[in-house]
Design a protein around this motif. Structure first.
Motif, PDB file in Angstrom:
ATOM      1  N   ILE A  39       5.396  -9.195   7.339  1.00  0.00           N
ATOM      2  CA  ILE A  39       6.216  -8.530   8.226  1.00  0.00           C
ATOM      3  C   ILE A  39       5.718  -6.961   7.529  1.00  0.00           C
ATOM      4  CG2 ILE A  39       8.471  -7.530   8.838  1.00  0.00           C
ATOM      5  CD1 ILE A  39       9.617 -10.177   8.565  1.00  0.00           C
ATOM      6  N   ASN A  40       5.936  -7.046   6.818  1.00  0.00           N
ATOM      7  CA  ASN A  40       5.405  -5.555   6.491  1.00  0.00           C
ATOM      8  C   ASN A  40       4.196  -5.381   6.786  1.00  0.00           C
ATOM      9  OD1 ASN A  40       5.164  -2.857   4.962  1.00  0.00           O
ATOM     10  ND2 ASN A  40       3.600  -4.615   2.841  1.00  0.00           N
ATOM     11  N   LEU A  41       2.849  -5.819   6.634  1.00  0.00           N
ATOM     12  CA  LEU A  41       1.133  -5.831   6.586  1.00  0.00           C
ATOM     13  C   LEU A  41       1.318  -5.007   8.066  1.00  0.00           C
ATOM     14  CD1 LEU A  41      -1.567  -5.903   6.652  1.00  0.00           C
ATOM     15  CD2 LEU A  41      -0.753  -8.533   6.752  1.00  0.00           C
ATOM     16  N   ALA A  42       2.310  -6.177   9.150  1.00  0.00           N
ATOM     17  CA  ALA A  42       1.977  -6.436  10.716  1.00  0.00           C
ATOM     18  C   ALA A  42       3.081  -4.928  11.090  1.00  0.00           C
ATOM     19  CB  ALA A  42       2.962  -7.428  11.120  1.00  0.00           C
ATOM     20  N   LEU A  43       3.352  -4.370  10.672  1.00  0.00           N
ATOM     21  CA  LEU A  43       4.035  -3.071  10.962  1.00  0.00           C
ATOM     22  C   LEU A  43       2.803  -1.965  10.157  1.00  0.00           C
ATOM     23  CD1 LEU A  43       7.810  -3.842   9.778  1.00  0.00           C
ATOM     24  CD2 LEU A  43       7.193  -3.377  12.023  1.00  0.00           C
ATOM     25  N   VAL A  44       2.453  -2.103   9.247  1.00  0.00           N
ATOM     26  CA  VAL A  44       1.796  -1.202   9.117  1.00  0.00           C
ATOM     27  C   VAL A  44       0.038  -1.175   9.637  1.00  0.00           C
ATOM     28  CG1 VAL A  44       0.385  -0.829   7.007  1.00  0.00           C
ATOM     29  CG2 VAL A  44       2.382  -1.291   6.707  1.00  0.00           C
ATOM     30  N   ARG A  45       0.446  -2.520   9.684  1.00  0.00           N
ATOM     31  CA  ARG A  45      -1.174  -2.463  11.022  1.00  0.00           C
ATOM     32  C   ARG A  45      -1.098  -2.328  12.562  1.00  0.00           C
ATOM     33  NH1 ARG A  45      -4.745  -7.862   8.744  1.00  0.00           N
ATOM     34  NH2 ARG A  45      -5.530  -7.040   6.843  1.00  0.00           N
ATOM     35  N   ASN A  46       0.256  -2.557  12.873  1.00  0.00           N
ATOM     36  CA  ASN A  46       0.422  -1.833  14.015  1.00  0.00           C
ATOM     37  C   ASN A  46       0.944   0.032  14.395  1.00  0.00           C
ATOM     38  OD1 ASN A  46       3.123  -0.852  16.342  1.00  0.00           O
ATOM     39  ND2 ASN A  46       2.340  -2.853  16.656  1.00  0.00           N
ATOM     40  N   TYR A  47       1.777  -0.022  13.309  1.00  0.00           N
ATOM     41  CA  TYR A  47       1.567   2.148  13.269  1.00  0.00           C
ATOM     42  C   TYR A  47      -0.742   2.186  13.605  1.00  0.00           C
ATOM     43  CZ  TYR A  47       1.232   6.429  11.357  1.00  0.00           C
ATOM     44  OH  TYR A  47       0.641   7.416  11.039  1.00  0.00           O
ATOM     45  N   ARG A  48      -1.110   1.031  12.346  1.00  0.00           N
ATOM     46  CA  ARG A  48      -2.575   2.070  12.866  1.00  0.00           C
ATOM     47  C   ARG A  48      -3.203   2.004  13.827  1.00  0.00           C
ATOM     48  NH1 ARG A  48      -6.793   0.285   8.817  1.00  0.00           N
ATOM     49  NH2 ARG A  48      -7.767   2.089   8.654  1.00  0.00           N
ATOM     50  N   CYS A  49      -2.770   0.797  14.563  1.00  0.00           N
ATOM     51  CA  CYS A  49      -3.294   0.666  15.887  1.00  0.00           C
ATOM     52  C   CYS A  49      -2.710   1.290  17.252  1.00  0.00           C
ATOM     53  CB  CYS A  49      -3.098  -0.742  16.075  1.00  0.00           C
ATOM     54  SG  CYS A  49      -4.010  -1.807  15.560  1.00  0.00           S
ATOM     55  N   THR A  50      -1.367   1.416  16.904  1.00  0.00           N
ATOM     56  CA  THR A  50      -0.515   2.593  17.890  1.00  0.00           C
ATOM     57  C   THR A  50      -0.416   3.390  17.608  1.00  0.00           C
ATOM     58  OG1 THR A  50       1.604   1.962  17.338  1.00  0.00           O
ATOM     59  CG2 THR A  50       0.137  -0.096  18.798  1.00  0.00           C
ATOM     60  N   GLY A  51      -0.116   4.054  16.996  1.00  0.00           N
ATOM     61  CA  GLY A  51      -0.017   5.697  15.943  1.00  0.00           C
ATOM     62  C   GLY A  51       1.170   5.608  16.423  1.00  0.00           C
ATOM     63  N   ASN A  52       2.414   4.544  16.908  1.00  0.00           N
ATOM     64  CA  ASN A  52       4.098   4.599  16.949  1.00  0.00           C
ATOM     65  C   ASN A  52       4.190   4.934  15.498  1.00  0.00           C
ATOM     66  OD1 ASN A  52       6.941   3.587  17.084  1.00  0.00           O
ATOM     67  ND2 ASN A  52       6.804   1.700  18.069  1.00  0.00           N
ATOM     68  N   PRO A  53       5.094   5.766  15.079  1.00  0.00           N
ATOM     69  CA  PRO A  53       5.823   6.445  13.901  1.00  0.00           C
ATOM     70  C   PRO A  53       6.823   5.776  13.221  1.00  0.00           C
ATOM     71  CG  PRO A  53       6.923   8.203  15.673  1.00  0.00           C
ATOM     72  CD  PRO A  53       5.787   7.099  16.081  1.00  0.00           C
ATOM     73  N   GLN A  54       7.644   4.708  14.507  1.00  0.00           N
ATOM     74  CA  GLN A  54       8.759   3.563  14.058  1.00  0.00           C
ATOM     75  C   GLN A  54       8.119   2.450  13.054  1.00  0.00           C
ATOM     76  OE1 GLN A  54      10.689   2.743  17.745  1.00  0.00           O
ATOM     77  NE2 GLN A  54      12.041   3.832  17.408  1.00  0.00           N
ATOM     78  N   SER A  55       7.088   2.249  13.812  1.00  0.00           N
ATOM     79  CA  SER A  55       6.347   0.987  13.201  1.00  0.00           C
ATOM     80  C   SER A  55       6.825   1.844  11.666  1.00  0.00           C
ATOM     81  CB  SER A  55       5.291   0.566  13.313  1.00  0.00           C
ATOM     82  OG  SER A  55       5.620   0.286  14.533  1.00  0.00           O
ATOM     83  N   LEU A  56       5.561   3.049  11.359  1.00  0.00           N
ATOM     84  CA  LEU A  56       5.670   2.793   9.999  1.00  0.00           C
ATOM     85  C   LEU A  56       7.141   3.237   8.789  1.00  0.00           C
ATOM     86  CD1 LEU A  56       4.118   4.033   7.618  1.00  0.00           C
ATOM     87  CD2 LEU A  56       3.735   6.191   8.992  1.00  0.00           C
ATOM     88  N   ALA A  57       8.458   3.669   9.781  1.00  0.00           N
ATOM     89  CA  ALA A  57       8.915   3.769   9.204  1.00  0.00           C
ATOM     90  C   ALA A  57       9.416   2.888   8.706  1.00  0.00           C
ATOM     91  CB  ALA A  57      10.307   5.053   9.898  1.00  0.00           C
ATOM     92  N   HIS A  58       9.514   1.776   9.587  1.00  0.00           N
ATOM     93  CA  HIS A  58       9.819   0.284   9.013  1.00  0.00           C
ATOM     94  C   HIS A  58       9.424  -0.414   8.448  1.00  0.00           C
ATOM     95  CE1 HIS A  58      12.430   1.091  12.257  1.00  0.00           C
ATOM     96  NE2 HIS A  58      11.571   0.507  13.438  1.00  0.00           N
ATOM     97  N   ALA A  59       8.389  -0.245   8.230  1.00  0.00           N
ATOM     98  CA  ALA A  59       7.154  -0.881   7.237  1.00  0.00           C
ATOM     99  C   ALA A  59       7.642  -0.236   5.447  1.00  0.00           C
ATOM    100  CB  ALA A  59       5.232  -0.414   7.747  1.00  0.00           C
ATOM    101  N   LYS A  60       7.833   1.698   5.886  1.00  0.00           N
ATOM    102  CA  LYS A  60       8.321   1.669   4.171  1.00  0.00           C
ATOM    103  C   LYS A  60       8.954   1.574   4.163  1.00  0.00           C
ATOM    104  CE  LYS A  60       7.431   6.357   3.691  1.00  0.00           C
ATOM    105  NZ  LYS A  60       7.565   7.654   4.838  1.00  0.00           N
ATOM    106  N   ILE A  61      10.337   0.997   4.611  1.00  0.00           N
ATOM    107  CA  ILE A  61      11.955   0.869   4.810  1.00  0.00           C
ATOM    108  C   ILE A  61      11.040  -1.124   3.384  1.00  0.00           C
ATOM    109  CG2 ILE A  61      13.713  -0.776   5.144  1.00  0.00           C
ATOM    110  CD1 ILE A  61      14.218   1.421   7.334  1.00  0.00           C
ATOM    111  N   MET A  62      10.835  -1.881   4.311  1.00  0.00           N
ATOM    112  CA  MET A  62       9.843  -2.783   4.049  1.00  0.00           C
ATOM    113  C   MET A  62       8.802  -2.975   2.444  1.00  0.00           C
ATOM    114  SD  MET A  62      10.319  -6.404   5.100  1.00  0.00           S
ATOM    115  CE  MET A  62      11.513  -6.805   3.893  1.00  0.00           C
ATOM    116  N   GLY A  63       8.486  -2.050   2.687  1.00  0.00           N
ATOM    117  CA  GLY A  63       7.566  -2.120   1.719  1.00  0.00           C
ATOM    118  C   GLY A  63       8.851  -1.305  -0.142  1.00  0.00           C
ATOM    119  N   ASP A  64       9.462  -0.703   0.400  1.00  0.00           N
ATOM    120  CA  ASP A  64       9.886   0.080  -0.931  1.00  0.00           C
ATOM    121  C   ASP A  64      11.649  -1.485  -1.331  1.00  0.00           C
ATOM    122  OD1 ASP A  64       9.534   2.222  -0.603  1.00  0.00           O
ATOM    123  OD2 ASP A  64      10.685   3.802   0.162  1.00  0.00           O
ATOM    124  N   TYR A  65      12.066  -2.366  -0.395  1.00  0.00           N
ATOM    125  CA  TYR A  65      13.030  -3.584  -0.523  1.00  0.00           C
ATOM    126  C   TYR A  65      11.974  -4.806  -1.254  1.00  0.00           C
ATOM    127  CZ  TYR A  65      15.541  -7.509  -0.147  1.00  0.00           C
ATOM    128  OH  TYR A  65      15.923  -8.692  -0.792  1.00  0.00           O
TER     129      TYR A  65
END
Length: 229
Positions: A136-162
């Protein structure tokens, strides 16, 4: 894969592969057929609510453990590149729906999973639950890299921090190291480091003691890696 506007950390060794972006008019043949098949007979056709997202409870629901519920992580891992391959609005909307529904089930501390929370986060170390979150973390990061959606990056950071907070270390021992699977963890953390510059994600791979167990996946140099299954 070449440079990406979302990246804040440049690779020390230049990538030898370059990114080639093709639109629907430029792509054809067998590759086009396979992409369309992936999108329209799999991604857009699968019953997300009844056969995948329903395992991730909403806040008012309780989690109920089910034995050996495996492979759900494949869903988000395979779905995250689709938006890049095909720019139709309905495809993008479906991707966003998956992200929104998963995030709704996230606990306050960042845990996102279908297994009930156990003492000392033991649920992460049994039945592949950490493995699910790694993808899920990997998918959120790649969604951000593909779309530039800042929400995906924020969600990925929460997942990564957990994951950083609960990952087994000598001070935070694993409940059962033989049941934990780390496939997807290095890729997700390195890509999260690449788009944030936060060295906490990069340093995770240096926790050598954390990898010294009899689990399914172990990290080592390709020159020395040997493992029997």
């Amino acid at each position: 894969m070449g440079s990406n506007p979302a990246d804040v950390v440049s690779p020390r060794v230049p990538d030898r592969l370059c990114r080639v972006t093709l639109n629907q008019q430029e792509l054809g043949g067998e590759m086009d057929r396979r992409i369309r098949n992936l999108i329209y007979t799999n991604y857009m056709a699968v019953d997300l609510d009844g056969k995948w997202l329903n395992y991730f409870p909403q806040p008012h629901e309780s989690r109920r453990p089910e034995p050996r519920l495996l492979w759900h992580r494949q869903g988000i891992r395979r779905r995250q590149p689709v938006r890049r391959l095909h720019g139709r609005p309905e495809v993008a909307a479906r991707t966003q729906y998956i992200i929104d529904e998963l995030v709704k089930s996230r606990d306050a501390d960042g845990y996102l999973g279908f297994w009930k929370v156990e003492p000392k986060n033991r649920q992460d170390h049994i039945n592949w639950i950490l493995h699910e979150q790694e993808y899920i973390n990997l998918a959120l990061v790649r969604n951000y890299r593909c779309t530039g959606n800042p929400q995906s990056l924020a969600h990925a950071k929460i997942m990564g921090d957990y994951i950083l907070k609960t990952f087994p270390t000598p001070n935070n021992p694993c409940y059962d190291a033989g049941e934990i699977c780390t496939a997807g963890l290095p890729e997700g953390m390195l890509e999260l480091y690449r788009v944030t510059g936060d060295k906490r994600y990069f340093r995770l791979r240096r926790r050598r003691a954390a990898w010294e167990y009899r689990g399914e996946v172990q990290l080592a140099s390709l020159r020395t890696w040997e493992q029997d299954f």
